[in-house]
Motif scaffolding. Structure first.
Motif, PDB file in Angstrom:
ATOM      1  N   LEU A 128     -65.905  15.857 -90.032  1.00 12.71           N
ATOM      2  CA  LEU A 128     -65.386  17.271 -90.197  1.00 12.71           C
ATOM      3  C   LEU A 128     -66.337  17.921 -91.154  1.00 12.71           C
ATOM      4  O   LEU A 128     -66.406  17.550 -92.418  1.00 12.71           O
ATOM      5  N   LEU A 129     -66.909  19.211 -90.950  1.00 11.08           N
ATOM      6  CA  LEU A 129     -67.452  20.055 -91.582  1.00 11.08           C
ATOM      7  C   LEU A 129     -67.010  21.258 -91.685  1.00 11.08           C
ATOM      8  O   LEU A 129     -66.818  21.797 -90.730  1.00 11.08           O
ATOM      9  N   LEU A 130     -66.912  21.556 -92.966  1.00 11.30           N
ATOM     10  CA  LEU A 130     -66.045  22.985 -93.233  1.00 11.30           C
ATOM     11  C   LEU A 130     -67.527  23.843 -93.044  1.00 11.30           C
ATOM     12  O   LEU A 130     -68.506  23.689 -93.977  1.00 11.30           O
ATOM     13  N   GLY A 131     -67.170  25.081 -92.428  1.00  5.00           N
ATOM     14  CA  GLY A 131     -68.454  25.920 -92.374  1.00  5.00           C
ATOM     15  C   GLY A 131     -68.706  26.935 -93.500  1.00  5.00           C
ATOM     16  O   GLY A 131     -69.863  27.187 -93.698  1.00  5.00           O
ATOM     17  N   ASP A 132     -67.850  26.909 -94.625  1.00  4.84           N
ATOM     18  CA  ASP A 132     -68.381  27.480 -95.583  1.00  4.84           C
ATOM     19  C   ASP A 132     -69.146  26.822 -96.790  1.00  4.84           C
ATOM     20  O   ASP A 132     -69.730  27.222 -97.567  1.00  4.84           O
ATOM     21  N   ASP A 133     -69.172  25.579 -96.465  1.00  5.31           N
ATOM     22  CA  ASP A 133     -70.165  24.442 -97.413  1.00  5.31           C
ATOM     23  C   ASP A 133     -71.361  24.484 -96.670  1.00  5.31           C
ATOM     24  O   ASP A 133     -71.391  23.695 -95.510  1.00  5.31           O
ATOM     25  N   LEU A 134     -72.339  24.721 -97.568  1.00  5.38           N
ATOM     26  CA  LEU A 134     -73.682  24.521 -96.918  1.00  5.38           C
ATOM     27  C   LEU A 134     -74.283  23.461 -97.505  1.00  5.38           C
ATOM     28  O   LEU A 134     -74.400  23.957 -99.014  1.00  5.38           O
ATOM     29  N   VAL A 135     -74.825  22.589 -97.176  1.00  5.55           N
ATOM     30  CA  VAL A 135     -75.641  21.418 -97.944  1.00  5.55           C
ATOM     31  C   VAL A 135     -77.006  21.235 -97.655  1.00  5.55           C
ATOM     32  O   VAL A 135     -77.302  21.524 -96.564  1.00  5.55           O
ATOM     33  N   GLN A 152     -67.356   0.362 -92.979  1.00  5.03           N
ATOM     34  CA  GLN A 152     -66.197  -0.154 -93.625  1.00  5.03           C
ATOM     35  C   GLN A 152     -64.726   0.309 -92.813  1.00  5.03           C
ATOM     36  O   GLN A 152     -63.658   0.205 -93.122  1.00  5.03           O
ATOM     37  N   SER A 153     -65.027   0.940 -91.663  1.00  6.73           N
ATOM     38  CA  SER A 153     -64.176   1.445 -91.007  1.00  6.73           C
ATOM     39  C   SER A 153     -63.115   2.279 -91.606  1.00  6.73           C
ATOM     40  O   SER A 153     -61.770   2.091 -91.622  1.00  6.73           O
ATOM     41  N   ALA A 154     -63.963   3.172 -92.582  1.00 11.33           N
ATOM     42  CA  ALA A 154     -62.882   3.857 -93.290  1.00 11.33           C
ATOM     43  C   ALA A 154     -63.017   5.363 -93.318  1.00 11.33           C
ATOM     44  O   ALA A 154     -63.911   5.727 -92.458  1.00 11.33           O
ATOM     45  N   THR A 155     -62.094   6.131 -93.798  1.00 13.11           N
ATOM     46  CA  THR A 155     -62.131   7.550 -93.753  1.00 13.11           C
ATOM     47  C   THR A 155     -63.041   7.813 -95.190  1.00 13.11           C
ATOM     48  O   THR A 155     -62.677   7.232 -96.349  1.00 13.11           O
ATOM     49  N   VAL A 156     -63.920   8.770 -95.064  1.00  7.07           N
ATOM     50  CA  VAL A 156     -64.812   8.934 -96.274  1.00  7.07           C
ATOM     51  C   VAL A 156     -64.800  10.472 -96.743  1.00  7.07           C
ATOM     52  O   VAL A 156     -64.871  11.276 -95.623  1.00  7.07           O
ATOM     53  N   VAL A 157     -64.592  10.545 -97.931  1.00  4.53           N
ATOM     54  CA  VAL A 157     -64.502  12.166 -98.351  1.00  4.53           C
ATOM     55  C   VAL A 157     -65.713  12.329 -99.372  1.00  4.53           C
ATOM     56  O   VAL A 157     -65.650  11.479-100.261  1.00  4.53           O
ATOM     57  N   ALA A 158     -66.414  13.559 -99.274  1.00  8.38           N
ATOM     58  CA  ALA A 158     -67.312  13.906-100.231  1.00  8.38           C
ATOM     59  C   ALA A 158     -66.537  14.422-101.373  1.00  8.38           C
ATOM     60  O   ALA A 158     -65.637  15.338-101.108  1.00  8.38           O
ATOM     61  N   LEU A 159     -67.193  14.031-102.512  1.00  6.97           N
ATOM     62  CA  LEU A 159     -66.548  14.638-104.003  1.00  6.97           C
ATOM     63  C   LEU A 159     -67.661  15.176-104.754  1.00  6.97           C
ATOM     64  O   LEU A 159     -68.591  14.768-104.630  1.00  6.97           O
ATOM     65  N   MET A 160     -67.045  15.938-105.667  1.00  9.13           N
ATOM     66  CA  MET A 160     -68.032  16.677-106.545  1.00  9.13           C
ATOM     67  C   MET A 160     -67.331  16.781-108.018  1.00  9.13           C
ATOM     68  O   MET A 160     -66.244  16.897-107.890  1.00  9.13           O
ATOM     69  N   GLU A 161     -68.171  16.459-109.146  1.00 10.72           N
ATOM     70  CA  GLU A 161     -67.683  16.642-110.320  1.00 10.72           C
ATOM     71  C   GLU A 161     -67.573  18.124-110.524  1.00 10.72           C
ATOM     72  O   GLU A 161     -68.616  18.757-110.320  1.00 10.72           O
ATOM     73  N   VAL A 162     -66.231  18.721-111.077  1.00 11.01           N
ATOM     74  CA  VAL A 162     -65.998  20.245-110.965  1.00 11.01           C
ATOM     75  C   VAL A 162     -65.825  20.471-112.601  1.00 11.01           C
ATOM     76  O   VAL A 162     -65.435  19.461-113.369  1.00 11.01           O
ATOM     77  N   PRO A 163     -66.249  21.475-113.320  1.00 10.93           N
ATOM     78  CA  PRO A 163     -65.988  21.729-114.544  1.00 10.93           C
ATOM     79  C   PRO A 163     -64.473  22.051-114.565  1.00 10.93           C
ATOM     80  O   PRO A 163     -63.860  22.483-113.665  1.00 10.93           O
ATOM     81  N   ALA A 204     -63.522  16.630-107.097  1.00 10.13           N
ATOM     82  CA  ALA A 204     -63.023  17.502-106.213  1.00 10.13           C
ATOM     83  C   ALA A 204     -63.542  17.241-104.889  1.00 10.13           C
ATOM     84  O   ALA A 204     -64.570  16.761-104.726  1.00 10.13           O
ATOM     85  N   VAL A 205     -62.644  17.334-103.823  1.00 12.12           N
ATOM     86  CA  VAL A 205     -62.957  17.337-102.318  1.00 12.12           C
ATOM     87  C   VAL A 205     -63.884  18.573-101.994  1.00 12.12           C
ATOM     88  O   VAL A 205     -63.435  19.861-102.200  1.00 12.12           O
ATOM     89  N   ILE A 206     -64.983  18.270-101.381  1.00 13.69           N
ATOM     90  CA  ILE A 206     -65.818  19.148-100.869  1.00 13.69           C
ATOM     91  C   ILE A 206     -65.915  19.092 -99.215  1.00 13.69           C
ATOM     92  O   ILE A 206     -65.231  18.159 -98.951  1.00 13.69           O
ATOM     93  N   GLY A 207     -66.501  20.086 -98.682  1.00 14.77           N
ATOM     94  CA  GLY A 207     -66.336  20.214 -97.349  1.00 14.77           C
ATOM     95  C   GLY A 207     -67.104  19.230 -96.317  1.00 14.77           C
ATOM     96  O   GLY A 207     -67.493  19.657 -95.216  1.00 14.77           O
TER      97      GLY A 207
END
Length: 296
Positions: A128-135, A152-163, A204-207
């Motif tokens: 799942l790619l959110l269109g507002d997030d540009l990597v 791992q047959s896992a659900t994987v979420v991208a995270l980012m450290e935020v202030p 935080a979860v990113i897109g």
């Protein structure tokens, strides 16, 4: 586990932060130099090995379909002019991937949009790619997430450290304090847009997500929240709390280059950075930016 080959991109949003530009044009079609933002997202998916793309659209999004469709008259015109470079760029756009479209209908949140992909997923995991997030194209985030999900047959979420001052803008994850942030992290829960005092971490979860098909079952248990919206974060919370039922939910911390093109300032930064790195524009544009900056 079979190889992951499918991507879902929700693009039904109204883009109100960019009005009046988005009054008659989808926000995803706003250009980053000479390519619409959505094309960068599709190219990222394709570069990560995803050949089949589903866009969850809404009203007034026909420009998206037209962009990824063939423009035969334009191709003929460019061919007659001998403009091979632009002809190749036009042909490349229409041949990027096997792209499908389905309408979301009622705009009832990201979780509702994802639920529209059930038939497309056909019991398989998908990105799942959110269109507002540009990597940035030099980053391997999505490919790394796919590899982890497959192994791992896992659900994987991208995270980012935020202030701290930005935590309330994001979904934030709950993890063990001893978790190693340089590798995959087991996620214990999610909190959507918490106040700083209630935030369980600064991650935080990113897109970018790679979702197991069990997400659709979890979504059926999500109650509509504010505005009748169904939040994907709530479904992920259910999955993280019952890993024996839904499989593990893991996170990868991303520290690379990313732009939120739904935010005006970040959108402008994306244009400047990408333009400055272009072989055809970079040198002249960078020189102009430096000269202009000295006048400020």
């Amino acid at each position: 586990m079979s190889k992951i080959t499918k991507a879902v991109i929700p693009v039904a949003g109204l883009g109100t932060r960019f009005l009046p530009a988005t009054k008659a044009m989808p926000k995803e079609m706003l250009p980053i130099v000479d390519k619409p933002a959505i094309q960068y997202v599709v190219e990222e998916a394709v570069a990560s090995g995803l050949q089949h793309v589903l866009m969850i659209t809404g009203r007034n999004k026909n420009a998206l379909e037209n962009h990824f469709d063939r423009a035969v008259e334009l191709e003929i015109l460019l061919e007659k002019k001998g403009d091979a470079s632009r002809l190749n760029s036009v042909k490349q756009t229409s041949g990027l991937a096997d792209i499908h479209y389905v309408r979301q209908g009622d705009p009832r949140g990201l979780g509702h949009a994802v639920s529209k992909a059930d038939t497309f997923a056909a019991g398989e995991p998908f990105a799942l790619l959110l269109g507002d997030d540009l990597v940035h194209e030099g980053e391997s985030l999505l490919a790394d997430m796919i590899a982890l999900a497959e192994s791992q047959s896992a659900t994987v979420v991208a995270l980012m450290e935020v202030p701290e001052q930005e935590i309330s803008k994001y979904g934030v994850v709950r993890i063990d304090d001893s978790a190693d942030r340089t590798s995959e992290i087991t996620i214990n829960g999610f909190v959507e847009k918490p106040a700083l005092a209630d935030a369980p971490s600064n991650l935080a979860v990113i897109g970018r997500y790679v979702l197991q098909p069990s997400v659709f079952k979890a979504l059926t248990h999500v109650a509509p929240g504010f505005g009748g919206e169904i939040q994907l974060t709530d479904a992920l919370e259910i999955m993280a709390s019952e890993p024996e039922k839904y499989g593990p939910v893991l996170g990868l911390v991303f520290s690379g280059r990313r732009f939120d093109t739904g935010d005006r300032l970040s959108y402008l930064k994306a244009i400047v950075e990408i333009a400055s790195e272009r072989d055809d524009l970079g040198a002249d544009f960078s020189a102009w930016v430096k000269a202009f900056a000295t006048q400020l």
